[in-house]
Design a protein around this motif. Structure first.
Motif, PDB file in Angstrom:
ATOM      1  N   SER A 204       0.838  -1.200   0.000  1.00  0.00           N
ATOM      2  CA  SER A 204       0.000   0.000   0.000  1.00  0.00           C
ATOM      3  C   SER A 204       0.872   1.250   0.000  1.00  0.00           C
ATOM      4  O   SER A 204       2.040   1.236   0.392  1.00  0.00           O
ATOM      5  N   VAL A 205       0.283   2.352  -0.441  1.00  0.00           N
ATOM      6  CA  VAL A 205       1.021   3.608  -0.501  1.00  0.00           C
ATOM      7  C   VAL A 205       1.380   4.093   0.899  1.00  0.00           C
ATOM      8  O   VAL A 205       2.398   4.769   1.099  1.00  0.00           O
ATOM      9  N   TRP A 206       0.563   3.717   1.909  1.00  0.00           N
ATOM     10  CA  TRP A 206       0.855   4.139   3.286  1.00  0.00           C
ATOM     11  C   TRP A 206       2.088   3.428   3.816  1.00  0.00           C
ATOM     12  O   TRP A 206       2.925   4.033   4.482  1.00  0.00           O
ATOM     13  N   ARG A 208       4.507   2.243   1.959  1.00  0.00           N
ATOM     14  CA  ARG A 208       5.622   2.803   1.222  1.00  0.00           C
ATOM     15  C   ARG A 208       6.033   4.162   1.785  1.00  0.00           C
ATOM     16  O   ARG A 208       7.219   4.502   1.839  1.00  0.00           O
ATOM     17  N   ASN A 209       5.076   4.957   2.204  1.00  0.00           N
ATOM     18  CA  ASN A 209       5.400   6.264   2.790  1.00  0.00           C
ATOM     19  C   ASN A 209       6.086   6.116   4.142  1.00  0.00           C
ATOM     20  O   ASN A 209       6.963   6.911   4.490  1.00  0.00           O
ATOM     21  N   ILE A 210       5.695   5.108   4.921  1.00  0.00           N
ATOM     22  CA  ILE A 210       6.380   4.846   6.187  1.00  0.00           C
ATOM     23  C   ILE A 210       7.829   4.462   5.931  1.00  0.00           C
ATOM     24  O   ILE A 210       8.751   4.928   6.617  1.00  0.00           O
ATOM     25  N   GLN A 211       8.048   3.610   4.925  1.00  0.00           N
ATOM     26  CA  GLN A 211       9.411   3.246   4.550  1.00  0.00           C
ATOM     27  C   GLN A 211      10.192   4.477   4.087  1.00  0.00           C
ATOM     28  O   GLN A 211      11.372   4.639   4.404  1.00  0.00           O
ATOM     29  N   LEU A 212       9.521   5.340   3.344  1.00  0.00           N
ATOM     30  CA  LEU A 212      10.162   6.542   2.817  1.00  0.00           C
ATOM     31  C   LEU A 212      10.592   7.469   3.949  1.00  0.00           C
ATOM     32  O   LEU A 212      11.731   7.956   3.988  1.00  0.00           O
ATOM     33  N   VAL A 213       9.681   7.699   4.882  1.00  0.00           N
ATOM     34  CA  VAL A 213       9.967   8.617   5.982  1.00  0.00           C
ATOM     35  C   VAL A 213      11.019   8.040   6.919  1.00  0.00           C
ATOM     36  O   VAL A 213      11.836   8.777   7.483  1.00  0.00           O
ATOM     37  N   SER A 214      11.022   6.718   7.105  1.00  0.00           N
ATOM     38  CA  SER A 214      11.980   6.104   8.013  1.00  0.00           C
ATOM     39  C   SER A 214      13.420   6.363   7.553  1.00  0.00           C
ATOM     40  O   SER A 214      14.326   6.464   8.383  1.00  0.00           O
ATOM     41  N   PHE A 215      13.641   6.490   6.245  1.00  0.00           N
ATOM     42  CA  PHE A 215      14.977   6.792   5.734  1.00  0.00           C
ATOM     43  C   PHE A 215      15.261   8.286   5.764  1.00  0.00           C
ATOM     44  O   PHE A 215      16.423   8.677   5.902  1.00  0.00           O
ATOM     45  N   SER A 216      14.236   9.112   5.626  1.00  0.00           N
ATOM     46  CA  SER A 216      14.474  10.560   5.554  1.00  0.00           C
ATOM     47  C   SER A 216      14.687  11.185   6.924  1.00  0.00           C
ATOM     48  O   SER A 216      15.255  12.280   7.017  1.00  0.00           O
ATOM     49  N   LEU A 217      14.255  10.535   7.993  1.00  0.00           N
ATOM     50  CA  LEU A 217      14.412  11.111   9.326  1.00  0.00           C
ATOM     51  C   LEU A 217      15.874  11.212   9.737  1.00  0.00           C
ATOM     52  O   LEU A 217      16.289  12.196  10.342  1.00  0.00           O
ATOM     53  N   GLU A 218      16.656  10.193   9.432  1.00  0.00           N
ATOM     54  CA  GLU A 218      18.064  10.188   9.860  1.00  0.00           C
ATOM     55  C   GLU A 218      18.872  11.317   9.242  1.00  0.00           C
ATOM     56  O   GLU A 218      19.522  12.065   9.973  1.00  0.00           O
ATOM     57  N   PRO A 219      18.862  11.497   7.912  1.00  0.00           N
ATOM     58  CA  PRO A 219      19.608  12.640   7.363  1.00  0.00           C
ATOM     59  C   PRO A 219      19.032  13.986   7.794  1.00  0.00           C
ATOM     60  O   PRO A 219      19.789  14.962   7.931  1.00  0.00           O
ATOM     61  N   SER A 220      17.724  14.056   8.021  1.00  0.00           N
ATOM     62  CA  SER A 220      17.113  15.303   8.482  1.00  0.00           C
ATOM     63  C   SER A 220      17.626  15.674   9.874  1.00  0.00           C
ATOM     64  O   SER A 220      17.921  16.831  10.175  1.00  0.00           O
ATOM     65  N   LEU A 221      17.704  14.660  10.742  1.00  0.00           N
ATOM     66  CA  LEU A 221      18.210  14.895  12.095  1.00  0.00           C
ATOM     67  C   LEU A 221      19.685  15.287  12.071  1.00  0.00           C
ATOM     68  O   LEU A 221      20.130  16.116  12.861  1.00  0.00           O
TER      69      LEU A 221
END
Length: 221
Positions: A204-206, A208-221
């Motif tokens: 589901s797209v949801w 996939r978005n959880i997977q997407l955000v899980s990777f983007s949090l680390e570089p953002s932090l």
């Protein structure tokens, strides 16, 4: 009913996009005592809200069962590491793009930014043709050329820009323009790449978005 819902969604989207740009521009140019907030902090908060919203939607799809939610997240994310790793590339690009948008709005006025950022339609079309093998018709290519011409005219210097140039130096305008152009290319590539992944899998797209955000949090932090 479906037609009314379509136009209502379009109206909400236009209002959300316009208000977001104006709010971001105002918050980045507001003159007050003390240091300005970090754009990376705003990006992290947005990503946290996004992952919370996606988890709540998966929870709803799981019939509001915590056990079912935990099983879905475990099966679809932890047990499929290769599928999850596919989202690392667009995740990093989206993180870069979100930070670049704050840089752009700090150096461009809202109208110039909004018009120039529409070039992401052109980049998305080009990446769709090259990566998804989509075919565009004559009128679609003509519309893209008109879009490019409109953006060029917006960036064309004029006498009316003299007052604005007092607030924004030529250097800062160049930085803002480069930031928004880079964001256009990153948005086009990441969007098409994400669409390609969604079409190749049944998740589901949801999720996939959880997977997407899980990777983007680390570089953002």
């Amino acid at each position: 009913m479906s037609a009314n819902l379509k136009y209502l969604s379009l109206g909400i989207l236009v209002f959300q996009t316009t208000s977001l740009v104006l709010t971001m521009r105002y918050s980045r140019t507001l003159k007050e005592d003390g240091p300005r907030y970090l754009s990376s902090t705003a990006v992290v908060i947005a990503e946290l809200l996004k992952i919370i919203a996606c988890i709540l939607l998966v929870y709803k799809d799981s019939k509001c069962s915590l056990r079912a939610l935990n099983r879905v997240l475990h099966d679809e994310i932890l047990n499929k590491p290769m599928e999850t790793l596919k989202l690392a590339i667009p995740s990093g690009i989206y993180t870069l793009q979100n930070n670049l948008l704050y840089v752009a709005l700090s150096n461009l006025d809202a109208a110039t930014y909004q018009v120039t950022y529409q070039l992401k339609i052109l980049t998305t079309a080009l990446f769709s043709v090259s990566m998804l093998s989509k075919k565009l018709g004559l009128y679609q290519w003509l519309s893209l050329m008109i879009l490019m011409a409109g953006v060029t005219f917006v960036q064309w210097p004029s006498d009316s820009q003299e007052s604005a140039s007092k607030e924004l130096s030529a250097g800062s305008q160049f930085v803002g323009l480069m930031a928004v152009l880079t964001a256009c290319f990153s948005s086009g590539f990441a969007g098409v790449y994400f669409e390609k992944i969604l079409k190749e899998t049944k998740q589901s797209v949801w999720i996939r978005n959880i997977q997407l955000v899980s990777f983007s949090l680390e570089p953002s932090l």
